[in-house]
Design a protein around this motif. Sequence first.
Motif, PDB file in Angstrom:
ATOM      1  N   GLU A  86     -21.541  16.655  26.319  1.00 22.82           N
ATOM      2  CA  GLU A  86     -22.810  17.180  26.813  1.00 22.82           C
ATOM      3  C   GLU A  86     -23.461  18.100  25.774  1.00 22.82           C
ATOM      4  N   ALA A  87     -22.669  18.974  25.181  1.00 24.73           N
ATOM      5  CA  ALA A  87     -23.199  19.901  24.172  1.00 24.73           C
ATOM      6  C   ALA A  87     -23.696  19.148  22.941  1.00 24.73           C
ATOM      7  N   ARG A  88     -22.929  18.164  22.487  1.00 27.75           N
ATOM      8  CA  ARG A  88     -23.341  17.390  21.316  1.00 27.75           C
ATOM      9  C   ARG A  88     -24.619  16.608  21.597  1.00 27.75           C
ATOM     10  N   ALA A  89     -24.737  16.064  22.802  1.00 27.83           N
ATOM     11  CA  ALA A  89     -25.954  15.323  23.161  1.00 27.83           C
ATOM     12  C   ALA A  89     -27.164  16.254  23.176  1.00 27.83           C
ATOM     13  N   ALA A  90     -26.976  17.451  23.676  1.00 25.72           N
ATOM     14  CA  ALA A  90     -28.077  18.413  23.746  1.00 25.72           C
ATOM     15  C   ALA A  90     -28.521  18.873  22.360  1.00 25.72           C
ATOM     16  N   LYS A  91     -27.590  18.953  21.428  1.00 24.68           N
ATOM     17  CA  LYS A  91     -27.904  19.437  20.080  1.00 24.68           C
ATOM     18  C   LYS A  91     -28.401  18.337  19.141  1.00 24.68           C
ATOM     19  N   SER A  92     -28.102  17.102  19.473  1.00 26.80           N
ATOM     20  CA  SER A  92     -28.450  16.008  18.574  1.00 26.80           C
ATOM     21  C   SER A  92     -29.963  15.836  18.477  1.00 26.80           C
ATOM     22  N   GLU A  93     -30.409  15.596  17.268  1.00 30.64           N
ATOM     23  CA  GLU A  93     -31.831  15.326  17.052  1.00 30.64           C
ATOM     24  C   GLU A  93     -32.106  13.826  17.004  1.00 30.64           C
ATOM     25  N   ASP A  94     -31.059  13.023  17.125  1.00 29.02           N
ATOM     26  CA  ASP A  94     -31.176  11.567  17.113  1.00 29.02           C
ATOM     27  C   ASP A  94     -31.126  11.064  18.558  1.00 29.02           C
ATOM     28  N   PRO A  95     -32.236  10.542  19.078  1.00 27.78           N
ATOM     29  CA  PRO A  95     -32.254  10.089  20.472  1.00 27.78           C
ATOM     30  C   PRO A  95     -31.197   9.020  20.778  1.00 27.78           C
ATOM     31  N   ALA A  99     -28.274   9.444  23.520  1.00 25.44           N
ATOM     32  CA  ALA A  99     -28.105   8.441  24.574  1.00 25.44           C
ATOM     33  C   ALA A  99     -26.675   7.914  24.586  1.00 25.44           C
ATOM     34  N   ARG A 100     -26.105   7.645  23.403  1.00 27.25           N
ATOM     35  CA  ARG A 100     -24.735   7.147  23.326  1.00 27.25           C
ATOM     36  C   ARG A 100     -23.753   8.177  23.880  1.00 27.25           C
ATOM     37  N   LEU A 101     -23.939   9.440  23.526  1.00 25.96           N
ATOM     38  CA  LEU A 101     -23.057  10.500  24.016  1.00 25.96           C
ATOM     39  C   LEU A 101     -23.171  10.661  25.529  1.00 25.96           C
ATOM     40  N   LEU A 102     -24.391  10.590  26.044  1.00 18.73           N
ATOM     41  CA  LEU A 102     -24.585  10.727  27.488  1.00 18.73           C
ATOM     42  C   LEU A 102     -24.076   9.513  28.261  1.00 18.73           C
ATOM     43  N   GLU A 103     -24.142   8.328  27.657  1.00 19.23           N
ATOM     44  CA  GLU A 103     -23.557   7.143  28.289  1.00 19.23           C
ATOM     45  C   GLU A 103     -22.041   7.298  28.408  1.00 19.23           C
TER      46      GLU A 103
END
Length: 119
Positions: A86-95, A99-103
Amino acid sequence: MTAEPVHFHDGEPARIPQMPERTPQALRLAIQEHAPHLLPDFEAHWRRVIADAFSVTPVPAFMRLWWTQYAIARDPALEEHLRDLEARAAKSEDPQESARLLEEYSRLRHEAGAVEPGQ
């Protein structure tokens, strides 16, 4: 009685408690014993959504939510991994990366929610 699975957390073996019977009472007892940090929210949610209800209609949704929450909380490594995703998805600037992290996060939560009593 089946053995509890053993996972490793910080290099140390960690026994993961089995899932309880799928009843509010059994789930509450399991949370109280193995994930007490969840208990105040569990009880507040119960009082807010169920205790004053004149119908049992909200109970299945309540149980689905808290079943999943407990299934995750009983496994510190899984809980930590989900927080990391969740933290990595929130910090990522690559959509696409977000999306991959949240999946992956969603898949793991779904798997946790599908765990059966005794597992």
